[in-house]
Enzyme design. Structure first.
Site, PDB file in Angstrom:
ATOM      1  N   TYR A 178     -19.976 -10.330  -4.046  1.00 33.27           N
ATOM      2  CA  TYR A 178     -21.137  -9.993  -4.871  1.00 33.27           C
ATOM      3  C   TYR A 178     -20.875  -8.707  -5.645  1.00 33.27           C
ATOM      4  O   TYR A 178     -21.666  -7.782  -5.653  1.00 33.27           O
ATOM      5  CB  TYR A 178     -22.391  -9.876  -4.004  1.00 33.27           C
ATOM      6  CG  TYR A 178     -23.683  -9.922  -4.788  1.00 33.27           C
ATOM      7  CD1 TYR A 178     -24.126 -11.120  -5.345  1.00 33.27           C
ATOM      8  CD2 TYR A 178     -24.454  -8.776  -4.976  1.00 33.27           C
ATOM      9  CE1 TYR A 178     -25.307 -11.174  -6.062  1.00 33.27           C
ATOM     10  CE2 TYR A 178     -25.650  -8.822  -5.694  1.00 33.27           C
ATOM     11  CZ  TYR A 178     -26.069 -10.018  -6.236  1.00 33.27           C
ATOM     12  OH  TYR A 178     -27.252 -10.066  -6.949  1.00 33.27           O
TER      13      TYR A 178
ATOM     14  N   SER B 115     -19.373  -7.460  -9.640  1.00 32.78           N
ATOM     15  CA  SER B 115     -19.878  -7.712 -10.992  1.00 32.78           C
ATOM     16  C   SER B 115     -19.959  -9.210 -11.295  1.00 32.78           C
ATOM     17  O   SER B 115     -21.016  -9.724 -11.686  1.00 32.78           O
ATOM     18  CB  SER B 115     -18.977  -7.018 -12.014  1.00 32.78           C
ATOM     19  OG  SER B 115     -19.348  -7.359 -13.335  1.00 32.78           O
ATOM     20  N   GLN B 116     -18.858  -9.956 -11.096  1.00 35.65           N
ATOM     21  CA  GLN B 116     -18.879 -11.391 -11.363  1.00 35.65           C
ATOM     22  C   GLN B 116     -19.757 -12.138 -10.367  1.00 35.65           C
ATOM     23  O   GLN B 116     -20.465 -13.081 -10.732  1.00 35.65           O
ATOM     24  CB  GLN B 116     -17.456 -11.959 -11.355  1.00 35.65           C
ATOM     25  CG  GLN B 116     -16.626 -11.589 -12.566  1.00 35.65           C
ATOM     26  CD  GLN B 116     -17.120 -12.230 -13.861  1.00 35.65           C
ATOM     27  OE1 GLN B 116     -17.877 -13.201 -13.852  1.00 35.65           O
ATOM     28  NE2 GLN B 116     -16.697 -11.671 -14.981  1.00 35.65           N
TER      29      GLN B 116
ATOM     30  N   SER C 287     -23.509  -5.255  -0.256  1.00 38.03           N
ATOM     31  CA  SER C 287     -23.549  -6.377  -1.196  1.00 38.03           C
ATOM     32  C   SER C 287     -24.576  -7.420  -0.767  1.00 38.03           C
ATOM     33  O   SER C 287     -25.307  -7.970  -1.596  1.00 38.03           O
ATOM     34  CB  SER C 287     -22.169  -7.027  -1.313  1.00 38.03           C
ATOM     35  OG  SER C 287     -21.258  -6.158  -1.941  1.00 38.03           O
TER      36      SER C 287
ATOM     37  N   ASP D 163      -8.781  -9.511  -6.544  1.00 34.81           N
ATOM     38  CA  ASP D 163      -7.504 -10.218  -6.420  1.00 34.81           C
ATOM     39  C   ASP D 163      -6.726  -9.784  -5.187  1.00 34.81           C
ATOM     40  O   ASP D 163      -6.141 -10.611  -4.476  1.00 34.81           O
ATOM     41  CB  ASP D 163      -6.624  -9.941  -7.650  1.00 34.81           C
ATOM     42  CG  ASP D 163      -7.152 -10.597  -8.911  1.00 34.81           C
ATOM     43  OD1 ASP D 163      -7.841 -11.615  -8.806  1.00 34.81           O
ATOM     44  OD2 ASP D 163      -6.853 -10.071 -10.000  1.00 34.81           O
TER      45      ASP D 163
ATOM     46  N   HIS E 260     -10.038 -16.151 -11.928  1.00 36.21           N
ATOM     47  CA  HIS E 260      -8.772 -15.615 -12.431  1.00 36.21           C
ATOM     48  C   HIS E 260      -7.664 -16.303 -11.637  1.00 36.21           C
ATOM     49  O   HIS E 260      -7.785 -16.496 -10.428  1.00 36.21           O
ATOM     50  CB  HIS E 260      -8.735 -14.102 -12.238  1.00 36.21           C
ATOM     51  CG  HIS E 260      -7.487 -13.426 -12.718  1.00 36.21           C
ATOM     52  ND1 HIS E 260      -6.782 -13.834 -13.827  1.00 36.21           N
ATOM     53  CD2 HIS E 260      -6.811 -12.349 -12.229  1.00 36.21           C
ATOM     54  CE1 HIS E 260      -5.744 -13.029 -14.010  1.00 36.21           C
ATOM     55  NE2 HIS E 260      -5.734 -12.138 -13.046  1.00 36.21           N
TER      56      HIS E 260
ATOM     57  N   GLY F 288     -18.998  -9.496 -15.401  1.00 33.76           N
ATOM     58  CA  GLY F 288     -20.103 -10.220 -14.784  1.00 33.76           C
ATOM     59  C   GLY F 288     -21.472  -9.711 -15.207  1.00 33.76           C
ATOM     60  O   GLY F 288     -22.421 -10.496 -15.346  1.00 33.76           O
TER      61      GLY F 288
ATOM     62  N   ASP G  82      -4.218 -12.927 -19.537  1.00 30.94           N
ATOM     63  CA  ASP G  82      -5.256 -12.003 -19.077  1.00 30.94           C
ATOM     64  C   ASP G  82      -4.640 -10.682 -18.630  1.00 30.94           C
ATOM     65  O   ASP G  82      -5.107  -9.600 -19.009  1.00 30.94           O
ATOM     66  CB  ASP G  82      -6.049 -12.637 -17.931  1.00 30.94           C
ATOM     67  CG  ASP G  82      -7.232 -11.791 -17.506  1.00 30.94           C
ATOM     68  OD1 ASP G  82      -8.234 -11.769 -18.238  1.00 30.94           O
ATOM     69  OD2 ASP G  82      -7.156 -11.141 -16.451  1.00 30.94           O
TER      70      ASP G  82
ATOM     71  N   GLU H 147      -5.200  -7.054 -20.576  1.00 28.54           N
ATOM     72  CA  GLU H 147      -5.735  -5.887 -19.858  1.00 28.54           C
ATOM     73  C   GLU H 147      -4.792  -4.694 -19.952  1.00 28.54           C
ATOM     74  O   GLU H 147      -5.221  -3.563 -20.180  1.00 28.54           O
ATOM     75  CB  GLU H 147      -5.940  -6.245 -18.387  1.00 28.54           C
ATOM     76  CG  GLU H 147      -7.062  -7.233 -18.126  1.00 28.54           C
ATOM     77  CD  GLU H 147      -7.057  -7.761 -16.706  1.00 28.54           C
ATOM     78  OE1 GLU H 147      -8.021  -8.451 -16.340  1.00 28.54           O
ATOM     79  OE2 GLU H 147      -6.090  -7.500 -15.950  1.00 28.54           O
TER      80      GLU H 147
END
Length: 342
Positions: free
Chosen positions: A28, A30-31, A56, A86, A111, A137, A194, A198
């Site tokens: 829980y 940002s995304q 969270s 990740d 991702h 997110g 991606d 970045e």
């Protein structure tokens, strides 16, 4: 090389492919916040998989979301969307997801990092798919509330059930992506482009360029406040123009003086040597060098990460920026990110 562009929107989606499924969002941040709240508002049966009684979990419950332990969420769900960082996904997958995953479930990512670099290897009888919003997110949520959406990528890695693409598209619809556009890709392409974006442009390249410009002006004796406005504050105004109409619209909007400087001086800043370094960066992403370096840093306690992060936070541009932003018209209630809430 010719690439065909096909864009899917709400009218192309079989929404039953997600409305008839139980969805567990693992994490829980940002995304997790943006996607799960949008799923709920779109009528999807969704729960959050998180540490019970953690910060969270409390934030999720305050948004009216049901929270389960990760293990229980995996057992309950038809589709599992993994939205934790990740660097921790492989460990959480091995310990809390893999023992409970069953044939025919849908394992989803935002991702492709852990799948592409084989840090997570799901069973062959599990569907593996991706829905990757092309924005943070918090923006996924704020755009949804405005009746808009953030464009999203979809990809399928394993499809034993035969309908993973349709399920991914329906999930993308539920988070609002069909309002803006849904685009097909692959795990490999999404992951490598991606990471490159970045590192070389959006975050690494941009932040280094901003600070280099700021430092150049300050070291030449100019006010740090003026340097902040010229090198950081106005960046958003320029990027908004580029985002909506490309570089040509940006050049149409600025003065002739600025456009001449853009076209003649830009290549002196971003030189062939810079592009050569970008190609080296891309190679290190493609061959797994970056992934290994990042995992080694994480597993060794992130000492260098924390040192670099601290140095960035203490840079003069952050001190000056904080002071200036406190005087701007917008206040906390206008901000997309509220760290106490989301």
């Amino acid at each position: 090389m010719v690439h065909e562009l096909k864009v899917y929107t709400d009218k192309d989606i079989d929404t039953s492919k997600i409305l008839n499924k139980k969805v567990a969002v693992i994490g829980y941040g940002s995304q997790g916040y943006g996607q799960s709240t949008n799923l709920k508002d779109s009528g999807v049966d969704v729960v959050i998989g998180a540490r019970l009684n953690g910060a969270s979990a409390k934030k999720a419950q305050a948004e009216g979301l049901k929270v389960m332990s990760i293990e229980e969420a995996v057992k309950w769900a038809d589709l599992i969307q993994i939205l934790i960082p990740d660097e921790v996904q492989a460990k959480v997958y091995e310990e809390q997801i893999k023992p409970y995953i069953r044939p025919g479930q849908y394992l989803m990512f935002a991702h492709g990092f852990n799948i592409h670099f084989k840090r997570i290897v799901p069973p062959a009888d599990v569907n593996v798919l991706m829905v990757a919003p092309k924005g943070p997110g918090h923006t996924v949520r704020s755009e949804y509330l405005l009746g808009k959406g953030v464009p999203s990528l979809v990809a399928v890695y394993q499809d034993p059930s035969g309908d993973s693409k349709e399920v991914a598209m329906a999930y993308a619809w539920a988070i609002g992506a069909g309002r803006a556009g849904i685009y097909e890709t692959t795990f490999k392409e999404e992951t490598e482009t991606d990471l490159f974006g970045e590192q070389a442009v959006l975050c690494g390249g941009l932040s280094a360029l901003i600070k280099a410009g700021f430092d150049t002006l300050v070291e030449a004796g100019y006010s740090p406040y003026m340097a902040y406005f010229e090198c950081l504050h106005e960046m958003k105004l320029i990027v908004d123009l580029v985002n909506q109409g490309g570089i040509s619209d940006m050049r149409y909007s600025i003065s002739n003086t600025a456009e001449w400087g853009d076209m003649t001086i830009g290549p002196r800043i971003i030189t062939p040597a810079v592009k050569a370094e970008m190609k080296k960066v891309l190679t290190e992403i493609q061959d797994g060098t970056f992934a290994k370096e990042w995992m080694d840093e994480y597993n060794s306690g992130m000492k260098k990460f924390k040192e670099l992060e601290k140095a960035g936070e203490e840079h003069q541009i952050e001190v000056v920026g904080k002071e200036l932003r406190s005087k701007f018209a917008w206040k906390d209630n206008d901000k997309i990110i509220n760290r106490d809430k989301n």
